[in-house]
Every structure is written in C-alpha cells, then in structure tokens.
Design an enzyme around this catalytic site. Structure first.
Site, short mmCIF file in Angstrom:
data_model
loop_
_atom_site.label_atom_id
_atom_site.label_comp_id
_atom_site.label_asym_id
_atom_site.label_seq_id
_atom_site.Cartn_x
_atom_site.Cartn_y
_atom_site.Cartn_z
N GLU A 132 -3.97 7.16 -4.33
CA GLU A 132 -4.39 6.69 -5.66
C GLU A 132 -5.73 7.31 -6.04
O GLU A 132 -6.60 7.43 -5.18
CB GLU A 132 -4.51 5.16 -5.63
CG GLU A 132 -3.17 4.50 -5.40
CD GLU A 132 -3.25 2.98 -5.28
OE1 GLU A 132 -4.28 2.40 -5.64
OE2 GLU A 132 -2.26 2.39 -4.81
N HIS A 167 -1.30 0.22 -9.94
CA HIS A 167 -1.93 -0.75 -9.04
C HIS A 167 -2.54 -1.93 -9.82
O HIS A 167 -3.77 -2.08 -9.92
CB HIS A 167 -3.01 -0.08 -8.16
CG HIS A 167 -3.29 -0.86 -6.91
ND1 HIS A 167 -3.68 -0.28 -5.73
CD2 HIS A 167 -3.25 -2.20 -6.67
CE1 HIS A 167 -3.86 -1.22 -4.82
NE2 HIS A 167 -3.61 -2.39 -5.36
N ARG A 190 0.87 -1.17 0.00
CA ARG A 190 0.00 0.00 0.00
C ARG A 190 0.90 1.22 0.00
O ARG A 190 1.93 1.23 0.69
CB ARG A 190 -0.90 0.04 1.24
CG ARG A 190 -2.09 -0.91 1.18
CD ARG A 190 -3.14 -0.47 0.15
NE ARG A 190 -4.28 -1.35 0.11
CZ ARG A 190 -4.41 -2.42 -0.69
NH1 ARG A 190 -3.43 -2.73 -1.54
NH2 ARG A 190 -5.51 -3.13 -0.68
O1 LIG Z 1 -4.26 -4.49 -3.81
C1 LIG Z 1 -4.86 -5.49 -3.97
C2 LIG Z 1 -5.50 -6.23 -2.92
O2 LIG Z 1 -5.51 -5.73 -1.78
O3 LIG Z 1 -6.00 -7.32 -3.18
#
Ligand SMILES: O=CC(=O)O
Length: 339
Positions: A281, A299, A252
């Site tokens: 984001e 992402h 993250r």
């Molecule tokens: O970022 C992707 C997830 O948390 O699955």
C-alpha cells in the site's frame, strides 16, 4: 500525586483526530509531548536530540504509521531509554517488531486495539463479499462511462444464500463477520491455529486449512500478518480451491501472494475478489487494477467516525492503564507471558 511530583511523560506521534477530549483529560495526570516530525528521518533526529527523554509511554497514531515507518531495531535503538509502553491505535501491529520490543531490557510493552474495530471491518468485509459475489464492479464502472451495464453485459452474479463461507482467522473480526454472513444465509466454516470453544465458535464448523480451501465457495482472510501467515494463500493454495471461488481480504495484503491472485483471476479459477488491503500500500498490482472482476477499496475497513473515535479512546485507555497500574489494557498476545 503531590504538587511537587513530576507528571509522567507521554509522547504522541501523528494526530488525535477524534478523541481530543479524552487526550486533554489525560493531560491532568501526564505531561503530553508531541512529535512535529513529518518523516522518519526527522523523527529519528528528534529522538537523537533528546527531545523525548524521560517519555514512558508512546501513542502511535494511524497517520503516523506511513510517516515513521516500521518500528524496527533502528527506531527502537533511538527511542528514549525510559520508554516502557507503545500503544498502537490499530488492530494490526505488523508494523511493530514486537520481538525486538520484548528483547529490550527492560522490555517495551505493546498494545493494539482489538474489539473496537470488529464491526466496521466486518461490515466492509460483508460489503466486499456481496460486491464480489454479485460482481458489481463491472456494471458500476460501465455505468460511470455512460455505457449502462456495459457491452457485453456482465455475467450473472451469485447469491450468498446457501453458499459456504470459509473464514481463515476466527478472531474478533472473523466472529463478527460470521454473524453477518449467517444473516445473509451463508453457512460458515473456519480455520484457526486453535479450535475455538463452543461459545466463541457459536455453531461455526472447525475445519482443517486444506478442507477450508477445498470446500468454501467464498474464502475470507481475517488473520493477522506475521512471519507464519505471510503469503499463506499462494499458488498452491489457489490450486486447492473450488473453481469459481470468491476471495476476500480485509486483513493485510501480504497474507496473500497478490501475483498468484492475479494469475488465479486471469485463469478464471477465482470468479471475483474483494480487497481492502494490498501487499505494498498504496501501490496496487496492475493486474488487479485492470481486472474488472475485482472490487477494490483503499484500506477503509475502520474508516468511520464512530469507529475511529472508539479506537483513539481505546488507545488512550491503554496509556492511562499503563500509567496507573503498570499494565496495558490490551497487550498484544505475543507479550502475554512477558514478565
Ligand atoms: O487496518 C486497520 C487496523 O489494523 O486497525
């Protein structure tokens, strides 16, 4: 179930894009209800209008995350009183206030999707490690501008062979990454809240946080975001790293202070970085966009049809288990002791 017995109600927010078969099959034993909200205020209104009264379990899809925003007190307060389970279709659940879910009476139990995400995320992680070590971004951008490798040519990159990879957060993705990195000749050290047993560590050396920072050639962030890990990598931590370190993040964005990363890249302390996740984001820090030594992916850690299908099926399995047994298949660790 007898013919007269009502089916338990399950609410879907967002869409099921891949596991429609499993979702339709769930309809044999549950009444499936869908939210039509396109933004948070609409979803809150649907809840207030009583549209979801009687719902026991909620499927929180990936597309619904930006739509409804954080599952915080405000949202939890309008969700139906009947709600007992939230099945989140993702590994990271920092967008759900688990503490507030546990504090409800009776509590709302929350599940996430571990395991199913490991391969695809670790693949992107390895891609970013290689891309950042080799500093491919500079040459690739120059080529698209018709300038071949660019003028001057990018500095030489580095081989992964013989380099020390420090994995911060040795969960499923970290352990999967370890295997992949070893295939590229890297030596793996890790730091976790707790040292792993021999079987899970599989030969990776456990080191303190400071030792990981000071001895790794490449640092990979693979830990969940929570109040203890927010900005765990900031100015002071960059100062402890080797000169010319490579930093990669598929966890993250907010586990790292982005402004501090930009500074460390600008000063040359960090040779290059590979990022799949960002603090705000879809906003990207301008200092990252303008720095050619950063490889940026929007992402896409789990962005494959195989993994998305597995994640959706896993989430449906969580709902099915909750309805059939009263327990989720993969409850989040914070609720492990919840009665
Ligand atoms: O970022 C992707 C997830 O948390 O699955």
């Amino acid at each position: 179930m007898t013919l007269t017995e009502a089916k338990p109600k399950v609410l879907l927010i967002g869409n099921i894009d891949h596991a429609q078969k499993a979702w339709i099959a769930l309809g044999a034993s549950a009444e499936l209800i869908e939210s039509t909200a396109t933004q948070r205020t609409e979803f809150i209104q649907e809840c207030k209008d009583g549209k979801f009264d009687g719902v026991i379990a909620l499927y929180r899809s990936i597309p619904s995350v930006p739509l409804t925003g954080v599952f915080d007190e405000e949202l939890l307060n309008v969700l139906p009183k009947s709600l007992r389970f939230i099945a989140h279709c993702g590994a990271g659940y920092d967008q759900i206030d688990v503490h507030a879910c546990s504090a409800r009476s009776p509590p709302i139990r929350v599940s996430n999707v571990p395991t199913a995400v490991d391969n695809a995320t670790a693949d992107v992680n390895m891609f970013l490690i290689l891309g950042a070590l080799r500093n491919f971004n500079t040459g690739m951008n120059a080529l698209r501008q018709g300038k071949w490798r660019g003028q001057p040519a990018p500095p030489l990159g580095h081989d992964p062979q013989g380099k020390t990879l420090g994995i911060l957060g040795m969960g499923g993705i970290g352990r999967n990454l370890k295997k992949k990195a070893e295939a590229f000749g890297m030596k793996v050290v890790y730091h976790n809240r707790r040292e792993l047993g021999d079987e899970l560590a599989a030969g990776a050396q456990y080191v303190s946080f400071d030792e990981l920072l000071s001895t790794s050639d490449v640092i990979s962030l693979n830990l969940p975001l929570n109040k203890n890990t927010r900005h765990i990598i900031s100015k002071a931590e960059f100062a402890k790293m080797k000169d010319g370190v490579v930093v990669v993040n598929t966890a993250r964005g907010a586990v790292m202070d982005e402004a501090a990363l930009v500074e460390a890249l600008d000063s040359g302390k960090v040779f290059s970085a590979g990022l799949d996740v960002y603090e705000e984001e879809p906003k990207i820090h301008p200092g990252l966009l303008s720095n050619q030594n950063v490889i940026l992916v929007p992402h896409m850690g789990t962005w494959t049809s195989e993994t998305m299908l597995s994640m959706e099926e896993w989430t449906i399995d969580n709902i099915r288990a909750a309805l059939e047994t009263g327990s989720l298949k993969s409850p989040v660790p914070e609720q492990a002791g919840l009665q």
